[in-house]
Design an enzyme around this catalytic site. Structure first.
Site, mmCIF file in Angstrom:
data_model
loop_
_atom_site.group_PDB
_atom_site.id
_atom_site.type_symbol
_atom_site.label_atom_id
_atom_site.label_comp_id
_atom_site.label_asym_id
_atom_site.label_seq_id
_atom_site.Cartn_x
_atom_site.Cartn_y
_atom_site.Cartn_z
ATOM 1 N N ASP A 69 0.810 -1.007 -0.594
ATOM 2 C CA ASP A 69 0.078 -0.360 0.210
ATOM 3 C C ASP A 69 0.626 0.941 -0.053
ATOM 4 O O ASP A 69 1.532 1.781 1.025
ATOM 5 C CB ASP A 69 -0.561 0.426 1.485
ATOM 6 C CG ASP A 69 -1.849 0.813 0.942
ATOM 7 O OD1 ASP A 69 -2.565 2.085 0.339
ATOM 8 O OD2 ASP A 69 -3.525 0.090 2.118
ATOM 9 N N ASP A 87 -3.362 4.776 -2.858
ATOM 10 C CA ASP A 87 -3.478 5.649 -1.155
ATOM 11 C C ASP A 87 -4.348 7.070 -1.733
ATOM 12 O O ASP A 87 -3.572 7.191 -1.860
ATOM 13 C CB ASP A 87 -3.442 5.338 0.176
ATOM 14 C CG ASP A 87 -4.397 6.561 0.811
ATOM 15 O OD1 ASP A 87 -5.320 5.078 1.392
ATOM 16 O OD2 ASP A 87 -4.281 7.135 1.535
ATOM 17 N N GLU A 123 -6.802 3.603 -5.091
ATOM 18 C CA GLU A 123 -8.200 4.349 -4.892
ATOM 19 C C GLU A 123 -8.647 5.315 -4.375
ATOM 20 O O GLU A 123 -7.785 6.453 -4.662
ATOM 21 C CB GLU A 123 -8.017 4.522 -3.175
ATOM 22 C CG GLU A 123 -8.753 4.342 -2.547
ATOM 23 C CD GLU A 123 -8.950 5.300 -0.810
ATOM 24 O OE1 GLU A 123 -9.579 5.247 0.102
ATOM 25 O OE2 GLU A 123 -8.004 6.090 -0.519
ATOM 26 N N HIS A 160 -11.429 -1.834 4.216
ATOM 27 C CA HIS A 160 -10.779 -1.676 6.270
ATOM 28 C C HIS A 160 -11.865 -0.952 6.254
ATOM 29 O O HIS A 160 -11.513 -0.377 7.535
ATOM 30 C CB HIS A 160 -9.530 -1.680 6.214
ATOM 31 C CG HIS A 160 -9.063 -0.740 5.150
ATOM 32 N ND1 HIS A 160 -8.574 -0.802 4.333
ATOM 33 C CD2 HIS A 160 -8.517 0.429 5.927
ATOM 34 C CE1 HIS A 160 -8.513 0.086 3.977
ATOM 35 N NE2 HIS A 160 -7.834 1.304 4.424
ATOM 36 N N ASP A 161 -12.165 0.480 4.556
ATOM 37 C CA ASP A 161 -13.560 1.712 5.316
ATOM 38 C C ASP A 161 -14.663 1.069 5.308
ATOM 39 O O ASP A 161 -14.726 2.388 5.290
ATOM 40 C CB ASP A 161 -12.692 2.269 4.327
ATOM 41 C CG ASP A 161 -11.143 2.850 4.336
ATOM 42 O OD1 ASP A 161 -10.490 2.714 5.108
ATOM 43 O OD2 ASP A 161 -10.384 3.084 3.474
HETATM 44 C C1 NOJ Z 1 -7.866 5.599 2.707
HETATM 45 C C2 NOJ Z 1 -7.383 4.634 3.362
HETATM 46 O O1 NOJ Z 1 -8.038 3.427 2.994
HETATM 47 C C3 NOJ Z 1 -8.066 4.358 5.054
HETATM 48 O O2 NOJ Z 1 -8.355 4.477 6.196
HETATM 49 C C4 NOJ Z 1 -6.919 5.847 5.757
HETATM 50 O O3 NOJ Z 1 -7.161 6.490 7.055
HETATM 51 C C5 NOJ Z 1 -7.073 7.246 4.544
HETATM 52 N N1 NOJ Z 1 -6.861 6.487 2.987
HETATM 53 C C6 NOJ Z 1 -5.909 8.111 4.502
HETATM 54 O O4 NOJ Z 1 -4.716 7.711 3.819
#
Ligand code: NOJ
Length: 558
Positions: free
Chosen positions: A102, A204, A261, A334-335
């Site tokens: 990542d 990310d 992402e 995970h979000d």
């Molecule tokens: C996206 C990530 O998936 C998330 O978990 C993170 O808090 C934010 N970007 C900041 O890096």
């Protein structure tokens, strides 16, 4: 029309997200380790997994569980050592499970030496590596932007007598991609990891790396008088130039894949991001996860939605990657909350829901991404106090809900429904204490149903969600049309059934998932001449689906 033999390795495998803090602890400390991941490579192979995206495990103060990186060239001690990571990469390559790192390139930790230097003065060599601005004449922040985790997106720095921008937490200062030395430093990081033999990168928060030329206040959208930083900065024109530079400096000529992402990129924009002229191989866009959550992503104001909204979003993403690029299918990460809660009405039985949605996921065109634990089929954490939540964003959303006038009960209900911690509870390996995740008390409580919902118990149960995932994974990997065939939605108007046809060169399959808790019907002609390849409820009656039943029909030859 593509054939399986036309596909690259990462197009004909299943990807799996590992949240390392919660995967498996080999040190008896209550948090997971890299060695724990290495010890489960055979388990991952049993699910047909060929790539594991590991969320950040670099040295970090862990304000955002690793998304605040202090040192891109070191593994955080809690996870193990660089030797452990090298061993995982190498053993993974031997076993056909490639590691995907990542890359957090929109921001670093405020403890990163780059930031420590940058903040020291206005004229040091790294003075421009972050986004610094003077205060407004009255001393207040340069703009009224709200960070994604809540509160102002600006933090005052007394050494420089300036503010710095943080799209996320104040401990996550945004780097300045306009600065060529900074870009070079980031590309060096990526090349360091690519040279180690990783299989790819997940990049990310990429939509935020380019900031607008002029920083302006926006119209307040909450009682706090702030305007979302996302609306002010996401996907600023010029962003793709930076990413083409990244691709040329890091990816071209290597046998790796990249998945960006990209919150803020819509399905109809995908062609400039992925594929022939794009910058990544795959792009996580969030049009379908915005269906239950609502575009504003304010948990206390969830959306009302119907199944056809969800299906439309998924089919739009399929359409935009039909002839160019490739789709990373996912329902969880995970979000997100657990999908059995997120995409179904309250009270829906979790196990059949997980099998029905898992069918949709594993039969999609593209590369399916499974979030750890998703294959076991359980729901949200269901904690009863705000203190039980650990996540920095959850705390921000809770405070925001209160500031909007919600009662503490309503604010807690929003966190239970949407908190990111729901997907981050420890992986459930067996029925022993702490679900076999650790011998010590885990950093987050284990999900309460773990005695039945765990890898060992579900392996022994042919009707479990895990057994269903294994069956569908094997089916997917054995059939040309499921790997490479086209996607065409069927029954698009149905508010109960999500159905689609996968058409390959010489074979075809039809997937029908009743995502409702009521019996449903379909036209048996849709599966004429096909046989039942997999049925979540065993044998099935042609033309009828029981509540939450999912079936896959296919032509005899694949
Ligand atoms: C996206 C990530 O998936 C998330 O978990 C993170 O808090 C934010 N970007 C900041 O890096």
């Amino acid at each position: 029309m593509l054939k399986a033999s036309d596909l690259k390795w990462w197009q004909k495998t299943i990807a799996y997200e590992v949240y390392p803090k919660s995967f498996l602890d080999t040190k008896g400390q209550g948090t997971g380790t890299i060695a724990g991941i290495a010890s489960k490579l055979d388990y991952l192979r049993s699910l047909g997994v060929g790539a594991i995206w590991i969320t950040p495990c670099y040295k970090s103060p862990m304000v955002d569980n690793g998304y605040d990186i202090e040192d891109y060239y070191a593994i955080d001690e809690s996870f193990g050592t660089m030797e452990d990571m090298d061993a995982l990469i190498n053993e993974g390559n031997e076993k056909g499970v490639r590691v995907v790192m990542d890359l957090v390139f929109n921001h670093t930790s405020d403890q990163c030496p780059w930031f420590v230097e940058s903040r020291a003065s206005r004229d040091n060599p790294k003075a421009d590596w972050y986004i610094w601005r003077d205060a407004k004449p009255d001393g207040s922040a340069p703009t009224n932007w709200r960070s994604i985790f809540g509160g102002s997106a600006w933090e005052w720095c007394k050494e420089r007598q300036q503010y710095y921008l943080h799209t996320f937490a104040k401990q996550q200062p945004d780097v300045n991609w306009e600065c060529p030395e900074l870009r070079r430093a980031l590309f060096d990081v990526a090349n360091f990891w690519a040279d180690k033999g990783v299989g790819g990168f997940r990049i990310d928060a990429i939509t935020y790396i380019k900031k607008p030329a002029v920083f302006e206040d926006g119209p307040a959208d909450g009682e706090d008088g702030l305007y979302p930083v996302h609306a002010a900065t996401a996907n600023t024109p010029g962003i793709l130039d930076f990413l083409h530079e990244f691709k040329a400096a890091v990816c071209d000529g290597r046998d790796i894949f990249t998945v960006g992402e990209a919150n803020g990129v819509s399905a109809d924009e995908l062609d400039v991001w992925v594929g022939e002229n794009g910058v990544f191989d795959l792009l996580f866009e969030f049009s379908h996860t915005h269906v239950p959550m609502g575009d504003a992503e304010l948990w206390c104001r969830p959306a009302t939605w119907t199944l056809t909204d969800l299906k439309r979003a998924l089919s739009a993403s399929q359409a935009s990657t039909a002839t160019n690029g490739w789709y990373p299918a996912f329902f969880e990460n995970h979000d997100q909350p657990r999908s059995t809660v997120n995409f179904f009405p309250a009270g829906t039985p979790v196990k059949p829901a997980s099998k029905a949605l898992g069918t949709v996921l594993l039969m999609q065109r593209g590369t399916p991404f499974v979030m750890q634990g998703e294959e076991l089929g359980y729901g949200n954490a269901e904690w009863s106090s705000p203190d039980e939540f650990d996540d920095v964003q959850t705390k921000g959303q809770y405070e925001f809900a209160l500031s909007e006038g919600d009662t503490p009960e309503q604010a807690l209900a929003a966190c239970r429904r949407f908190s990111r911690d729901n997907a981050r509870t420890p992986m459930q390996w067996d029925a022993s204490a702490y679900a076999g995740f650790s011998t010590a008390k885990p950093w987050l409580p284990v999900h309460e149903g773990y005695a039945e919902e765990n890898v060992e118990a579900e392996t022994a149960d042919p009707a479990s969600t895990l057994s269903w995932y294994r069956k569908l994974a094997a089916l997917r990997l054995s059939r040309d049309e499921l790997l490479a065939g086209d996607y065409a939605e069927l029954m698009a108007e149905s508010e109960q059934v999500y159905a689609y046809r996968r058409q390959g060169e010489k074979s075809a399959a039809v997937v029908l998932a009743n995502l409702s808790n009521e019996a449903a019907t379909y036209d048996a002609a849709l599966v004429e001449g096909m046989e039942l390849l997999a049925g979540s409820h065993g044998e099935t009656e042609l033309g009828a689906l029981r509540p939450l039943e999912a079936v896959v029909f296919g032509t005899g030859e694949a």
